[in-house]
Design a protein around this motif. Structure first.
Motif, PDB file in Angstrom:
ATOM      1  N   ALA A  22       0.830  -1.207   0.000  1.00 41.71           N
ATOM      2  CA  ALA A  22       0.000   0.000   0.000  1.00 41.71           C
ATOM      3  C   ALA A  22       0.866   1.258   0.000  1.00 41.71           C
ATOM      4  CB  ALA A  22      -0.925  -0.001   1.221  1.00 41.71           C
ATOM      5  N   ALA A  23       1.973   1.236   0.762  1.00 41.98           N
ATOM      6  CA  ALA A  23       2.874   2.387   0.787  1.00 41.98           C
ATOM      7  C   ALA A  23       3.522   2.599  -0.573  1.00 41.98           C
ATOM      8  CB  ALA A  23       3.942   2.191   1.869  1.00 41.98           C
ATOM      9  N   ALA A  24       3.882   1.504  -1.242  1.00 39.95           N
ATOM     10  CA  ALA A  24       4.493   1.618  -2.570  1.00 39.95           C
ATOM     11  C   ALA A  24       3.514   2.216  -3.568  1.00 39.95           C
ATOM     12  CB  ALA A  24       4.969   0.245  -3.037  1.00 39.95           C
ATOM     13  N   VAL A  25       2.284   1.741  -3.546  1.00 39.50           N
ATOM     14  CA  VAL A  25       1.281   2.256  -4.478  1.00 39.50           C
ATOM     15  C   VAL A  25       0.978   3.720  -4.185  1.00 39.50           C
ATOM     16  CG1 VAL A  25      -1.121   2.045  -5.224  1.00 39.50           C
ATOM     17  CG2 VAL A  25       0.276  -0.007  -4.917  1.00 39.50           C
ATOM     18  N   ALA A  26       0.897   4.073  -2.906  1.00 46.60           N
ATOM     19  CA  ALA A  26       0.635   5.469  -2.548  1.00 46.60           C
ATOM     20  C   ALA A  26       1.738   6.384  -3.064  1.00 46.60           C
ATOM     21  CB  ALA A  26       0.494   5.603  -1.037  1.00 46.60           C
ATOM     22  N   ALA A  27       2.998   5.929  -2.954  1.00 40.13           N
ATOM     23  CA  ALA A  27       4.121   6.735  -3.433  1.00 40.13           C
ATOM     24  C   ALA A  27       4.057   6.920  -4.943  1.00 40.13           C
ATOM     25  CB  ALA A  27       5.445   6.085  -3.034  1.00 40.13           C
ATOM     26  N   ALA A  30       1.278   9.340  -5.868  1.00 39.78           N
ATOM     27  CA  ALA A  30       1.647  10.728  -5.595  1.00 39.78           C
ATOM     28  C   ALA A  30       2.543  11.280  -6.693  1.00 39.78           C
ATOM     29  CB  ALA A  30       2.345  10.828  -4.235  1.00 39.78           C
ATOM     30  N   GLU A  31       3.389  10.417  -7.244  1.00 36.45           N
ATOM     31  CA  GLU A  31       4.304  10.846  -8.296  1.00 36.45           C
ATOM     32  C   GLU A  31       3.589  11.048  -9.624  1.00 36.45           C
ATOM     33  OE1 GLU A  31       7.463   8.280 -10.491  1.00 36.45           O
ATOM     34  OE2 GLU A  31       8.429   9.097  -8.710  1.00 36.45           O
ATOM     35  N   THR A  32       2.564  10.221  -9.857  1.00 36.81           N
ATOM     36  CA  THR A  32       1.838  10.266 -11.131  1.00 36.81           C
ATOM     37  C   THR A  32       0.342  10.302 -10.830  1.00 36.81           C
ATOM     38  OG1 THR A  32       3.605   8.938 -12.121  1.00 36.81           O
ATOM     39  CG2 THR A  32       1.567   9.143 -13.372  1.00 36.81           C
ATOM     40  N   ALA A 198       9.457   1.920   0.774  1.00 37.67           N
ATOM     41  CA  ALA A 198       8.399   1.914  -0.237  1.00 37.67           C
ATOM     42  C   ALA A 198       7.889   3.320  -0.513  1.00 37.67           C
ATOM     43  CB  ALA A 198       7.248   1.019   0.216  1.00 37.67           C
ATOM     44  N   SER A 199       7.784   4.122   0.534  1.00 34.83           N
ATOM     45  CA  SER A 199       7.289   5.497   0.366  1.00 34.83           C
ATOM     46  C   SER A 199       8.274   6.360  -0.402  1.00 34.83           C
ATOM     47  CB  SER A 199       7.019   6.118   1.741  1.00 34.83           C
ATOM     48  OG  SER A 199       6.044   5.378   2.445  1.00 34.83           O
ATOM     49  N   GLY A 200       9.529   5.915  -0.468  1.00 34.69           N
ATOM     50  CA  GLY A 200      10.556   6.673  -1.171  1.00 34.69           C
ATOM     51  C   GLY A 200      10.711   6.285  -2.626  1.00 34.69           C
ATOM     52  N   LEU A 201       9.874   5.372  -3.106  1.00 28.34           N
ATOM     53  CA  LEU A 201       9.957   4.999  -4.516  1.00 28.34           C
ATOM     54  C   LEU A 201       9.621   6.224  -5.351  1.00 28.34           C
ATOM     55  CD1 LEU A 201       8.113   1.571  -4.416  1.00 28.34           C
ATOM     56  CD2 LEU A 201      10.523   1.918  -4.934  1.00 28.34           C
ATOM     57  N   SER A 202      10.605   6.716  -6.076  1.00 31.90           N
ATOM     58  CA  SER A 202      10.375   7.987  -6.780  1.00 31.90           C
ATOM     59  C   SER A 202      10.986   8.013  -8.174  1.00 31.90           C
ATOM     60  CB  SER A 202      10.958   9.136  -5.951  1.00 31.90           C
ATOM     61  OG  SER A 202      12.362   8.961  -5.770  1.00 31.90           O
TER      62      SER A 202
END
Length: 208
Positions: A22-27, A30-32, A198-202
Motif C-alpha cells: 500500500a505504501a508503494a502504491v501510494a508513493a 503521488a508521483e503520477t 516503499a514510500s521513497g519509490l520515486s
C-alpha cells in the motif's frame, strides 16, 4: 500509465506485506496523479486454480462452452489481461513455508501462457512480457537473505525473479521486511523501515 496492485496475504489488516504494498502504491500515485490503478486481493477473491476442467474448457470453441465453463475461462483470461495491460505491477508477497502463498501461485499460473507471455523458438524460450516494472512488497518471519544460514530455503523472491525473467520482465525490485516474527519490537522496526523504503519509490515512471 497503468498499475496493477496485487495482495496475497491471508492476514488482512495484520499483514506486513499489505502495509508495504500500500505504501508503494501510494508513493507511485503521488508521483503520477493520473496513474490508473487496478487492485486484486487474492485472499478475498482468489484466481481460479488450474484444473483439468479449465484446460478442457479452454480447448472448446467459445460457443461450445457451458455457462460455467465460459465464466471460468473469462475469470482466467481477466487475470492475464490485467497483467498485460499494466506498466507497473506491485505485488504484496509474504513468505509462507519458504515459498509464496498458494493464492499467488494460482494467479501466476494464468500468466504463463505460451504465445502471450513467452514463446518457444529454435534459440530457446523468448519472454514476451518485457517492458514492465515489478515491485515485490515482501515480508518474511525469519532471516533468509543471501548471507543467512537459511538462504537455501528462500524460494519466495528467487522464484518470482525467475518466473518474471522467464516471461521477459527483468526490472524487478524488492522492498521488504525480514524477521517480523522474531519479536514485536523487531517487527515494528522492520515494518517501519520497509514502509519508509516503499514510500521513497520515486523513479520517474516511463511508459512501457
Amino acid at each position: 500509465m497503468n498499475l496493477l496492485h496485487i495482495d496475497s496475504s491471508i492476514l488482512g489488516d495484520h499483514s506486513v506485506s499489505r502495509r508495504i504494498s500500500a505504501a508503494a502504491v501510494a508513493a507511485l500515485r503521488a508521483e503520477t496523479p493520473d496513474l490508473k490503478v487496478v487492485y486484486r486481493d487474492l485472499d478475498a477473491a482468489p484466481a481460479p486454480h488450474q484444473s483439468g476442467a479449465l484446460m478442457a474448457a479452454r480447448g472448446l470453441a467459445p460457443e461450445a462452452r457451458s455457462a460455467e465453463q465460459a465464466r471460468d475461462v473469462a475469470e482466467a483470461d481477466a487475470v492475464l489481461d490485467e497483467f498485460l495491460a499494466a506498466d507497473i505491477v506491485v505485488i504484496g508477497v509474504p513468505m509462507y513455508n519458504f515459498g509464496i502463498p498458494s493464492q499467488l501461485k494460482s494467479w501466476i499460473d494464468h500468466l504463463a501462457i505460451a504465445g502471450k507471455t513467452f514463446r518457444y523458438s529454435e534459440s530457446g524460450v523468448e519472454g514476451l512480457a518485457g517492458g514492465k516494472r515489478i515491485i515485490l512488497a515482501s515480508s518474511r518471519g525469519g532471516y533468509y537473505g543471501p548471507d543467512s544460514a537459511a538462504a537455501s530455503l528462500q524460494h519466495q523472491e528467487s522464484y518470482l525473479r525467475g518466473f518474471f525473467g522467464f516471461i521477459g520482465v527483468t526490472d524487478v525490485e524488492v522492498v521488504g521486511a525480514e524477521g517480523v516474527n522474531i519479536s514485536p519490537d523487531h517487527k515494528q522496526k522492520a515494518l517501519e523501515g520497509a514502509v519508509a523504503q516503499a514510500s521513497g519509490l520515486s523513479r520517474t515512471l516511463q511508459a512501457a
